[in-house]
Design a protein around this motif. Structure first.
Motif, mmCIF file in Angstrom:
data_model
loop_
_atom_site.group_PDB
_atom_site.id
_atom_site.type_symbol
_atom_site.label_atom_id
_atom_site.label_comp_id
_atom_site.label_asym_id
_atom_site.label_seq_id
_atom_site.Cartn_x
_atom_site.Cartn_y
_atom_site.Cartn_z
ATOM 1 N N LYS A 244 34.233 32.266 37.055
ATOM 2 C CA LYS A 244 35.179 33.367 37.255
ATOM 3 C C LYS A 244 34.640 34.671 36.666
ATOM 4 O O LYS A 244 34.870 35.753 37.213
ATOM 5 N N ILE A 245 33.913 34.565 35.552
ATOM 6 C CA ILE A 245 33.301 35.758 34.954
ATOM 7 C C ILE A 245 32.181 36.263 35.858
ATOM 8 O O ILE A 245 31.982 37.473 36.014
ATOM 9 N N ASN A 247 32.128 36.065 39.089
ATOM 10 C CA ASN A 247 32.797 36.774 40.177
ATOM 11 C C ASN A 247 33.298 38.144 39.719
ATOM 12 O O ASN A 247 33.267 39.116 40.482
ATOM 13 N N TYR A 248 33.752 38.220 38.475
ATOM 14 C CA TYR A 248 34.229 39.491 37.918
ATOM 15 C C TYR A 248 33.091 40.507 37.845
ATOM 16 O O TYR A 248 33.252 41.676 38.205
ATOM 17 N N ARG A 251 32.366 41.775 41.318
ATOM 18 C CA ARG A 251 33.387 42.720 41.791
ATOM 19 C C ARG A 251 33.213 44.096 41.155
ATOM 20 O O ARG A 251 33.412 45.126 41.822
ATOM 21 N N PRO A 300 35.855 38.108 29.486
ATOM 22 C CA PRO A 300 35.905 39.352 30.274
ATOM 23 C C PRO A 300 35.716 40.602 29.416
ATOM 24 O O PRO A 300 35.158 41.594 29.882
ATOM 25 N N LYS A 304 33.366 43.958 29.938
ATOM 26 C CA LYS A 304 33.887 45.328 29.897
ATOM 27 C C LYS A 304 33.130 46.189 28.888
ATOM 28 O O LYS A 304 32.922 47.386 29.121
ATOM 29 N N ILE A 341 40.427 40.972 36.898
ATOM 30 C CA ILE A 341 39.560 40.015 36.208
ATOM 31 C C ILE A 341 39.462 38.713 36.984
ATOM 32 O O ILE A 341 38.404 38.086 37.070
ATOM 33 N N ILE A 342 40.584 38.289 37.556
ATOM 34 C CA ILE A 342 40.605 37.030 38.339
ATOM 35 C C ILE A 342 40.981 37.341 39.782
ATOM 36 O O ILE A 342 41.929 38.069 40.020
#
Length: 342
Positions: A244-245, A247-248, A251, A300, A304, A341-342
């Motif tokens: 998931k990170i 993918n973040y 994005r 996340p 950032k 984030i998700i």
């Protein structure tokens, strides 16, 4: 301990491995010692010091932008001393030649031809005011940064490891400077902005400044070895980063290219967004950021916090953005606010 299989999401199990935990604690202790030793001489600039350590762990290089006199040379010279590494400084000038950086093949009667290596053959290299030399000279340095090798005459030599370059440029003066080509700037992992110290920090600087003290007066001691740094670079790759990170990260970089998809209003000032190297850089830098903070996994927030350093030199403004004097950090801030984030 077995190696991770890249991209397998259930690799979170490595976090339960006792050897893995021991290594995280081991390197965490090293970073604490580095910061403590740096504070003997360097006042403030904690974020800058952490960013340099993260870049070093990521096997990357750093472009630092700041006015003269804020301590750029002092920071990297101090970091080199306490890591037991060899340091050299290259002052870039309009008449500098590529051979002044990498070295030359010369001839001496009775000795024949032999090679004289240049200052690039050091662990830590400060490329001071890199934008004062023409592109041909800049390329000589940037080639060594990418390939970790230098060619002198017909011979190619490997550079000492670890190899870390901190290049500086002065944002105030434009006369007599050569803008770094975007393709070359993209090879820097981070672009860091150094600002003025606070009044309290500046009062402390008055007592410790190098005008009234010698570098040796501070009795800096090596707290890690070059071998520790190389081991840290290898271990950074093992830090867990969830799918998931991943993918973040993708994005965020996508938002620099197609800002309208994420309703980023300041995106109208962007001509070109980040390249795939931006994603790669953010991926490894987030791992280093987590390790420096004593964790074996990326959050996340790690992404950032490294995103501005990774992206500010990779977002190219269009004519309207330059005319409005829009700072890339303004665009990055909005992207981080808008991208889910998700």
């Amino acid at each position: 301990m077995g190696k991770r299989r890249c991209g397998v999401d259930d690799d979170y199990r490595i976090l339960e491995n006792e050897e893995f935990k021991r290594k995280v604690a081991y390197f965490g202790e090293h970073f604490t010692n580095i910061r403590k030793e740096m504070k003997k001489l360097v006042v403030g600039q904690d974020v800058i010091v952490d960013s340099l350590i993260e870049a070093l762990l990521s096997s990357g290089h750093v472009l630092v932008e700041g006015i003269p006199g804020v301590g750029k040379t002092l920071i990297i010279k101090t970091l080199a001393r306490i890591t037991g590494c060899q340091f050299s400084r290259i002052q870039f000038t309009p008449d500098l030649l590529p051979t002044d950086i990498v070295g030359i093949t010369t001839y001496e009667e009775g000795k024949g031809f032999f090679t004289v290596k240049g200052p690039i053959f050091s662990n830590f290299v400060l490329a001071d005011e890199i934008n004062r030399s023409p592109p041909k000279v800049q390329s000589a340095l940037l080639e060594s940064m990418q390939e970790r090798q230098a060619t002198i005459g017909k011979e190619t030599f490997q550079l000492p490891m670890p190899f870390f370059v901190m290049a500086t440029q002065n944002p105030l003066e434009q006369l007599g400077t050569y803008k770094l080509p975007e393709a070359q700037v993209d090879r820097f992992l981070f672009k860091i902005l150094m600002t003025y110290p606070s009044p309290d920090e500046e009062r402390e600087i008055l007592k410790r400044n190098m005008t009234i003290h010698d570098f040796s007066d501070f009795q800096l001691e090596p707290v890690v070895t070059p071998r520790d740094i190389l081991d840290g670079q290898q271990f950074t790759k093992e830090i867990y980063l969830n799918r998931k990170i991943e993918n973040y990260i993708v994005r965020i970089v996508e938002a620099t290219r197609t800002p309208s998809k994420y309703d980023v209003e300041s995106g109208k000032f962007v001509a070109y967004g980040g390249s795939p190297r931006s994603s790669i850089s953010m991926y490894i830098a987030a791992k280093a950021h987590a390790l420096v903070r004593g964790r074996g996994y990326v959050t996340p927030q790690d992404v950032k916090e490294v995103a501005p350093n990774v992206l500010r030199h990779r977002i190219l403004l269009n004519f309207e953005g330059e005319a409005e004097e829009i700072a890339p950090d303004t665009i990055i801030k909005e992207i981080l606010e808008k991208v889910p984030i998700i």
